[in-house]
Design a protein around this motif. Structure first.
Motif, PDB file in Angstrom:
ATOM      1  N   SER A  58     -25.128  35.080 -59.445  1.00 44.64           N
ATOM      2  CA  SER A  58     -24.582  36.123 -59.993  1.00 44.64           C
ATOM      3  C   SER A  58     -25.012  36.298 -61.577  1.00 44.64           C
ATOM      4  N   GLN A  59     -24.539  37.387 -62.048  1.00 50.47           N
ATOM      5  CA  GLN A  59     -25.072  37.443 -63.524  1.00 50.47           C
ATOM      6  C   GLN A  59     -24.351  36.586 -64.383  1.00 50.47           C
ATOM      7  N   GLU A  60     -22.974  36.142 -63.910  1.00 49.83           N
ATOM      8  CA  GLU A  60     -22.444  34.952 -64.412  1.00 49.83           C
ATOM      9  C   GLU A  60     -21.441  34.375 -63.545  1.00 49.83           C
ATOM     10  N   TYR A  61     -21.105  33.190 -63.875  1.00 46.27           N
ATOM     11  CA  TYR A  61     -20.318  32.529 -63.016  1.00 46.27           C
ATOM     12  C   TYR A  61     -18.898  32.901 -62.941  1.00 46.27           C
ATOM     13  N   SER A  62     -18.308  33.088 -61.902  1.00 39.94           N
ATOM     14  CA  SER A  62     -16.951  33.799 -61.633  1.00 39.94           C
ATOM     15  C   SER A  62     -15.732  32.626 -61.637  1.00 39.94           C
ATOM     16  N   MET A  66     -15.746  29.847 -58.681  1.00 46.35           N
ATOM     17  CA  MET A  66     -15.884  28.535 -58.658  1.00 46.35           C
ATOM     18  C   MET A  66     -14.846  27.807 -58.162  1.00 46.35           C
ATOM     19  N   THR A  67     -13.467  28.326 -58.286  1.00 39.07           N
ATOM     20  CA  THR A  67     -12.133  27.839 -57.759  1.00 39.07           C
ATOM     21  C   THR A  67     -12.203  27.599 -56.377  1.00 39.07           C
ATOM     22  N   ARG A  68     -12.697  28.657 -55.646  1.00 44.39           N
ATOM     23  CA  ARG A  68     -12.740  28.503 -54.030  1.00 44.39           C
ATOM     24  C   ARG A  68     -13.839  27.500 -53.756  1.00 44.39           C
ATOM     25  N   ALA A  69     -14.870  27.417 -54.439  1.00 41.22           N
ATOM     26  CA  ALA A  69     -15.972  26.497 -54.209  1.00 41.22           C
ATOM     27  C   ALA A  69     -15.363  24.967 -54.409  1.00 41.22           C
ATOM     28  N   THR A 106     -18.216  22.691 -63.402  1.00 43.74           N
ATOM     29  CA  THR A 106     -18.695  24.187 -63.587  1.00 43.74           C
ATOM     30  C   THR A 106     -17.206  24.803 -63.900  1.00 43.74           C
ATOM     31  N   LEU A 107     -16.132  24.646 -63.036  1.00 42.81           N
ATOM     32  CA  LEU A 107     -14.882  25.327 -63.137  1.00 42.81           C
ATOM     33  C   LEU A 107     -14.296  24.880 -64.575  1.00 42.81           C
ATOM     34  N   LEU A 108     -14.342  23.682 -64.843  1.00 43.79           N
ATOM     35  CA  LEU A 108     -13.942  23.236 -66.158  1.00 43.79           C
ATOM     36  C   LEU A 108     -14.539  23.813 -67.479  1.00 43.79           C
ATOM     37  N   ARG A 109     -15.998  23.958 -67.032  1.00 45.32           N
ATOM     38  CA  ARG A 109     -16.773  24.676 -68.280  1.00 45.32           C
ATOM     39  C   ARG A 109     -16.293  25.909 -68.424  1.00 45.32           C
ATOM     40  N   LEU A 110     -15.797  26.832 -67.237  1.00 47.30           N
ATOM     41  CA  LEU A 110     -15.410  28.163 -67.425  1.00 47.30           C
ATOM     42  C   LEU A 110     -13.966  28.366 -67.849  1.00 47.30           C
ATOM     43  N   GLY A 111     -13.347  26.957 -68.189  1.00 47.71           N
ATOM     44  CA  GLY A 111     -11.817  27.270 -68.511  1.00 47.71           C
ATOM     45  C   GLY A 111     -10.805  26.889 -67.675  1.00 47.71           C
ATOM     46  N   GLY A 112     -11.358  26.351 -66.426  1.00 46.73           N
ATOM     47  CA  GLY A 112     -10.310  26.262 -65.396  1.00 46.73           C
ATOM     48  C   GLY A 112     -10.109  27.499 -64.353  1.00 46.73           C
ATOM     49  N   GLY A 114      -7.152  28.850 -60.857  1.00 46.12           N
ATOM     50  CA  GLY A 114      -6.250  28.635 -59.849  1.00 46.12           C
ATOM     51  C   GLY A 114      -5.379  27.385 -60.426  1.00 46.12           C
ATOM     52  N   GLN A 115      -5.218  26.316 -59.580  1.00 39.98           N
ATOM     53  CA  GLN A 115      -4.115  25.421 -60.056  1.00 39.98           C
ATOM     54  C   GLN A 115      -4.625  24.282 -61.137  1.00 39.98           C
ATOM     55  N   TRP A 116      -6.115  24.451 -61.502  1.00 38.46           N
ATOM     56  CA  TRP A 116      -6.968  23.649 -62.117  1.00 38.46           C
ATOM     57  C   TRP A 116      -6.781  24.480 -63.417  1.00 38.46           C
ATOM     58  N   THR A 117      -6.171  24.770 -64.284  1.00 41.31           N
ATOM     59  CA  THR A 117      -6.092  25.450 -65.653  1.00 41.31           C
ATOM     60  C   THR A 117      -5.915  24.603 -66.604  1.00 41.31           C
TER      61      THR A 117
END
Length: 117
Positions: A58-62, A66-69, A106-112, A114-117
């Protein structure tokens, strides 16, 4: 992206959630619970990899992707960790841990998310 735009990935996720109910002692399949668990873990692992690659294309990671992944990778690792230690389950567990690390990083790089914020 095509599956997401058509709303088909949500349909697939619903089926995956339903199949998790077949992991226990009951279910319509004539398989041992360990075999059903391994198949569900394999399916979760493939979803974790697919969503990661989908997000990368994708144009940018969503955050949502990434939460679902990350959740799929974690679920796969959890199921593989409880399986008898055969070569296929150890390889599946190692692969799941790889995707757990990659997807959560990757999820943490995006700021978290779902339940991982």
């Amino acid at each position: 992206r095509f599956l997401g735009d058509a709303g088909q990935f949500e349909d697939a996720e619903e089926l995956i959630t339903i199949t998790k109910g077949f992991i226990g002692e009951t279910g319509p399949f004539k398989m041992e619970p360990a075999m059903r668990s391994q198949q569900w873990a394999d399916m979760s692992l493939h979803c974790a990899e697919l969503l990661n690659k989908w997000a990368a294309a994708s144009q940018e990671y969503s955050r949502d992707l990434m939460t679902r992944a990350a959740e799929y990778a974690r679920n796969a690792a959890e199921v593989f960790s409880q399986q008898p230690q055969y070569r296929t389950t150890v390889e599946g567990f190692a692969s799941a841990l790889y995707w757990v690390g990659l997807n959560f990083a990757t999820l943490l790089r995006l700021g978290g998310g779902g339940q991982w914020t």
